[in-house]
Write a protein that holds these residues in place. Structure first.
Motif, mmCIF file in Angstrom:
data_model
loop_
_atom_site.group_PDB
_atom_site.id
_atom_site.type_symbol
_atom_site.label_atom_id
_atom_site.label_comp_id
_atom_site.label_asym_id
_atom_site.label_seq_id
_atom_site.Cartn_x
_atom_site.Cartn_y
_atom_site.Cartn_z
ATOM 1 N N ALA A 238 37.502 36.680 35.229
ATOM 2 C CA ALA A 238 37.495 38.308 35.597
ATOM 3 C C ALA A 238 37.848 38.598 37.027
ATOM 4 C CB ALA A 238 36.229 38.681 34.881
ATOM 5 N N MET A 239 37.291 38.289 37.828
ATOM 6 C CA MET A 239 36.985 38.478 39.158
ATOM 7 C C MET A 239 38.564 38.158 39.782
ATOM 8 S SD MET A 239 34.597 39.995 39.010
ATOM 9 C CE MET A 239 32.775 39.954 38.201
ATOM 10 N N GLY A 240 39.099 37.158 39.588
ATOM 11 C CA GLY A 240 40.388 36.626 40.163
ATOM 12 C C GLY A 240 41.355 37.654 39.515
ATOM 13 N N HIS B 245 34.847 34.612 28.682
ATOM 14 C CA HIS B 245 35.591 34.844 27.657
ATOM 15 C C HIS B 245 34.660 35.233 26.516
ATOM 16 C CE1 HIS B 245 33.095 31.130 27.689
ATOM 17 N NE2 HIS B 245 32.777 31.083 26.631
ATOM 18 N N GLY B 246 35.238 35.474 25.326
ATOM 19 C CA GLY B 246 34.315 36.268 24.239
ATOM 20 C C GLY B 246 34.765 37.797 24.259
ATOM 21 N N ALA B 247 34.203 38.395 23.137
ATOM 22 C CA ALA B 247 34.732 39.794 22.985
ATOM 23 C C ALA B 247 33.755 40.828 23.464
ATOM 24 C CB ALA B 247 34.971 40.028 21.376
ATOM 25 N N PRO C 233 36.074 41.072 27.127
ATOM 26 C CA PRO C 233 36.743 40.374 28.120
ATOM 27 C C PRO C 233 38.293 39.616 27.512
ATOM 28 C CG PRO C 233 34.454 39.714 28.027
ATOM 29 C CD PRO C 233 34.605 40.664 26.874
ATOM 30 N N GLU C 234 38.064 39.482 26.194
ATOM 31 C CA GLU C 234 39.257 38.949 25.596
ATOM 32 C C GLU C 234 40.424 39.774 25.831
ATOM 33 O OE1 GLU C 234 38.357 37.821 21.369
ATOM 34 O OE2 GLU C 234 37.374 35.886 22.048
#
Length: 376
Positions: free
Chosen positions: A14-16, A46-48, A144-145
């Motif tokens: 996420a952060m990158g 990961h994950g929704a 996130p996905e």
């Protein structure tokens, strides 16, 4: 042979991904390296679903919340799809800070209201409430996905080179910048960059331990679960439940967080109490005693689920002693780490801060400094 680059982002979680998006949006030459393939399950991104929980009173985090609401909206508009579902979030239990949270959110233009237990139970019958509840309508769930591909696609569309399956083996600070040794599908490559933004999650200490005196980072394997929905008519906000001092809380490991994941059930989990792990040697299996305690929690406090029908989940936390992030620049290294299980909601703001640090256009709040003493 050495390849010369300007800015390398190490770690495409996420952060990158947010840092690459922010840098590319400013017209900067940026290369994003991620050791795994898209959609992998090895880290923390990961994950929704992730809760967008606005339950903060600290001014630094409240300011970031207000900015995050705006930036997630920009990502949705630019990416063409929903990333934040505004289901609201309810925080309940014996948290003495709820009044401070409400005042801080109101001052920042974010909504928050107190409800008594009976009113909350009428609205959200899948959850048992026994005390005053703080309802934050601006909260909800992030995906996130969906978010990571959007940020990477937008970054690439603005000139970033996004490379998956490239593992950084070594980071060395040199007079001219940073030397990175990488494994690109079995062949070794050397990259010389003017600077590196390191957002390597659970691998941060492994990569930077010889280069930077980092605050202590503890990597744990967290083990929430999706519980099957038993009450199909119930509405589900995100929720955070703080335990009290009584005997009924004796087997709690920590506060509990949760949310609905469409198509998968109601996610619930302990916060930051999983076993300490090496991210390269994880079992991905739940710890039996903690999972049994989570089922007991669900039977007592989540009447809208079937506590005996669940699917375990595995992810990592990388946690600092005080749970404040690390956002700082040390020479040619910009570091984003230690998001302590509550960072995802701030992802685009973290990307903006890391881009500020990389370009010299701004700084990070002092609470995120590498050198600041950290005490729980």
């Amino acid at each position: 042979m050495t390849t010369h680059l300007d800015t390398v982002v190490v770690g495409g979680g996420a952060m990158g991904s947010a840092a690459a998006w922010a840098l590319a949006s400013r017209g900067r030459d940026v290369t994003l390296l991620e050791q795994f393939s898209p959609g992998h399950l090895n880290g923390a991104s990961h994950g929704a679903t992730r809760n967008f929980n606005p339950g903060y009173a600290d001014p630094e985090y409240v300011a970031m919340l207000a900015e995050a609401v705006r930036l997630w909206g920009e990502l949705e508009a630019d990416g063409g799809g929903q990333l934040l579902a505004r289901t609201g979030v309810v925080n309940h239990g014996t948290d003495p800070r709820l009044g401070d949270v409400r005042r801080a959110l109101h001052a920042a233009g974010l909504r928050a209201e107190f409800l008594d237990a009976a009113e909350a139970a009428e609205r959200w019958r899948g959850i048992r409430f026994d005390q005053q509840v703080l309802h934050m309508p601006d909260g909800g769930q992030l995906n996130p996905e969906a978010a990571l591909p959007v940020m990477q696609r937008l970054a690439a569309g603005r000139g970033a080179d996004v490379r998956h399956g490239v593992k950084v083996l070594d980071v060395a600070v040199q007079d001219s910048g940073v030397r990175l040794t990488v494994d690109d599908g079995g062949s070794t490559e050397v990259l010389a960059a003017r600077q590196a933004v390191v957002t390597a999650g659970a691998w941060t200490a492994k990569l930077l331990g010889a280069q930077v005196a980092l605050p202590r980072l503890t990597v744990t394997q967290e083990q929430p679960a999706h519980f099957a929905v038993a009450d199909e008519g119930a509405l589900w906000p995100g929720f955070n439940h703080i335990p009290g001092p009584g005997p009924e809380f004796a087997d709690w490991y920590s506060p509990v967080y949760g949310m609905q994941t469409p198509g998968e059930g109601i996610k619930a989990g302990w916060h930051g109490v999983g076993p300490v792990v090496d991210p390269d040697r994880r079992s991905f299996l739940p710890e039996p005693a903690q999972m049994a305690a989570l089922q007991r929690y669900a039977r007592t406090w989540l009447p809208g689920v079937d506590a005996d029908s669940l699917t375990p989940i595995s992810c990592t936390y990388t946690t600092t002693v005080d749970e404040n992030f690390i956002l700082d620049r040390i020479g040619p290294l910009v570091i984003g780490a230690g998001f302590s299980g509550h960072g995802f909601k701030f992802t685009p703001v973290v990307g903006r801060i890391l881009a500020d640090l990389a370009t010299g256009e701004g700084t990070a709040p002092d609470i995120f400094s590498v050198t600041r003493p950290r005490r729980r």
